[in-house]
Design an enzyme around this catalytic site. Structure first.
Site, PDB file in Angstrom:
ATOM      1  N   GLY A  10       0.816  -1.202   0.000  1.00 46.60           N
ATOM      2  CA  GLY A  10       0.000   0.000   0.000  1.00 46.60           C
ATOM      3  C   GLY A  10       0.852   1.254   0.000  1.00 46.60           C
ATOM      4  O   GLY A  10       0.464   2.288  -0.545  1.00 46.60           O
ATOM      5  N   ASN A  11       2.058   1.150   0.574  1.00 50.36           N
ATOM      6  CA  ASN A  11       2.962   2.309   0.581  1.00 50.36           C
ATOM      7  C   ASN A  11       3.686   2.468  -0.747  1.00 50.36           C
ATOM      8  O   ASN A  11       4.373   3.472  -0.965  1.00 50.36           O
ATOM      9  CB  ASN A  11       3.971   2.214   1.727  1.00 50.36           C
ATOM     10  N   LYS A  13      -1.138  -5.020  13.131  1.00 52.78           N
ATOM     11  CA  LYS A  13      -0.997  -4.559  11.749  1.00 52.78           C
ATOM     12  C   LYS A  13      -1.178  -3.054  11.663  1.00 52.78           C
ATOM     13  O   LYS A  13      -2.262  -2.521  11.921  1.00 52.78           O
ATOM     14  CB  LYS A  13      -2.036  -5.261  10.857  1.00 52.78           C
ATOM     15  N   LYS A  17      -1.010  -8.496   3.372  1.00 55.46           N
ATOM     16  CA  LYS A  17      -1.092  -8.862   1.952  1.00 55.46           C
ATOM     17  C   LYS A  17       0.048  -9.767   1.523  1.00 55.46           C
ATOM     18  O   LYS A  17      -0.093 -10.532   0.571  1.00 55.46           O
ATOM     19  CB  LYS A  17      -1.173  -7.617   1.069  1.00 55.46           C
ATOM     20  N   LYS A  27       7.224  -9.571   5.141  1.00 54.08           N
ATOM     21  CA  LYS A  27       7.725  -9.855   3.798  1.00 54.08           C
ATOM     22  C   LYS A  27       8.741 -10.990   3.834  1.00 54.08           C
ATOM     23  O   LYS A  27       8.697 -11.919   3.017  1.00 54.08           O
ATOM     24  CB  LYS A  27       8.352  -8.601   3.197  1.00 54.08           C
TER      25      LYS A  27
END
Length: 336
Positions: free
Chosen positions: A11-12, A127, A211, A273
């Site tokens: 999103g960033n 989150k 995500k 990640k």
């Protein structure tokens, strides 16, 4: 068999740190991603895009809170569905503009993710969503709205919400079928819409699924051999924020696990990640088509996938490889 790459767009990466998050800004960022996708298509890759929604869903939550005196505020999982549709549309339009007739089509699939209603994440929100706030304003929001606010990587305070582990993807077969038919598929936007099994009935629940974890599940279900997590920095850095900070090229699974265990990758930023990358790569079973994961910016996706081995020269990201290959560390500063 064509190679399949799942691109997890943060999103960033759609709303960068120095941006306000206007539609024009997000579209320009989506165009940068689309150009990378076009390069992959020309090399024969099939592409699935998963995108985050941390900044966007946080901003939308503020809009709903502020507008609650005029219209009813909707629950967080509904806001996730809204951002999934809005960002999916944005990305598809960017893909159509950049790729044109080079692709069968671009389609956004509204994706529901089954989570466990007893997941410990619901009692320990972690989150981050929304913008960064100074400490005093964060304390005020925590008191007035009941939000849990935590410091995030030295950049201020952010709201945190439950982030349960994805268990099943309801639309997994449809996503795989669309990909095989030649479509670019945008799926699991914002990590997907979290739902729980309530005595045989699926119901939405307030949470934001990471995500990167959702992308890993989709990559496995679709038979992908590359999982690329796109963020705002060109490559993974060790000893981030210290005088010893340096960028990493290739990591073996054992190195990635060790760095994660050593606390090099915080839970609120690079940790998910790296965890998703490790889980994806360690499931590789084919010596001929081994899985690998990568972490980089939209502009460097093509260069990172085009050369599965080698050293960072400042022109590609970090890769996590199934095979034990020597690690390379770039000592020159990368713009991040």
């Amino acid at each position: 068999m064509s190679d399949i790459a799942v691109i997890a767009l943060g999103g960033n990466a759609l709303t960068r740190e120095d941006q306000r998050g206007t539609l024009d800004e997000q579209y320009r960022n989506a165009l940068a991603m689309a150009r990378s996708v076009r390069s992959l298509l020309r090399k024969g890759w099939q592409v699935i895009i998963v995108h985050g929604n941390g900044p966007q869903v946080g901003n939308l939550a503020i809009q709903h809170e502020e507008g609650a005196r005029l219209v009813p505020a909707l629950p967080l999982f509904s806001l996730g569905a809204m951002t999934q549709g809005a960002l999916g549309s944005l990305i598809c339009l960017a893909l159509h503009e950049v790729c044109g007739t080079e692709v069968t089509g671009a389609v956004s699939v509204v994706t529901h993710i089954v989570v466990d209603k007893d997941d410990p994440a619901f009692v320990n929100p972690s989150k981050p969503i929304g913008p960064f706030f100074p400490e005093a304003e964060a304390a005020q929001l925590a008191e007035s709205r009941g939000w849990k606010m935590v410091p995030d990587a030295g950049r201020g305070y952010r709201r945190v919400v439950p982030s349960p582990t994805p268990r099943a993807i309801l639309e997994a077969d449809a996503i795989a079928a669309l990909t095989r038919s030649g479509h670019i598929v945008v799926a699991a936007g914002g990590g997907g819409i979290p739902v729980v099994d309530d005595h045989g009935v699926l119901r939405g629940i307030d949470a934001v699924i990471d995500k990167d974890f959702a992308a890993e599940r989709i990559a496995v279900a679709a038979g992908a051999n590359a999982l690329v997590m796109v963020t705002g920095v060109p490559s993974v850095k060790l000893d981030f924020g210290t005088p010893q900070e340096r960028s990493v090229a290739d990591l073996t699974l054992s190195e990635a696990r060790q760095h994660l265990a050593d606390g090099q990758f915080p839970a609120g930023s690079m940790g998910p990640k790296m965890s998703a990358a490790i889980k994806f790569v360690e499931g590789s079973t084919s010596a001929e088509r081994p899985r690998f994961a990568a972490i980089t910016t939209p502009e460097l996706v093509y260069a990172t996938l085009d050369e599965p081995h080698g050293v960072v020269e400042g022109n590609r990201g970090t890769r996590i490889l199934a095979a034990d290959v020597p690690t390379s560390v770039d000592t020159k500063e990368l713009v991040g």
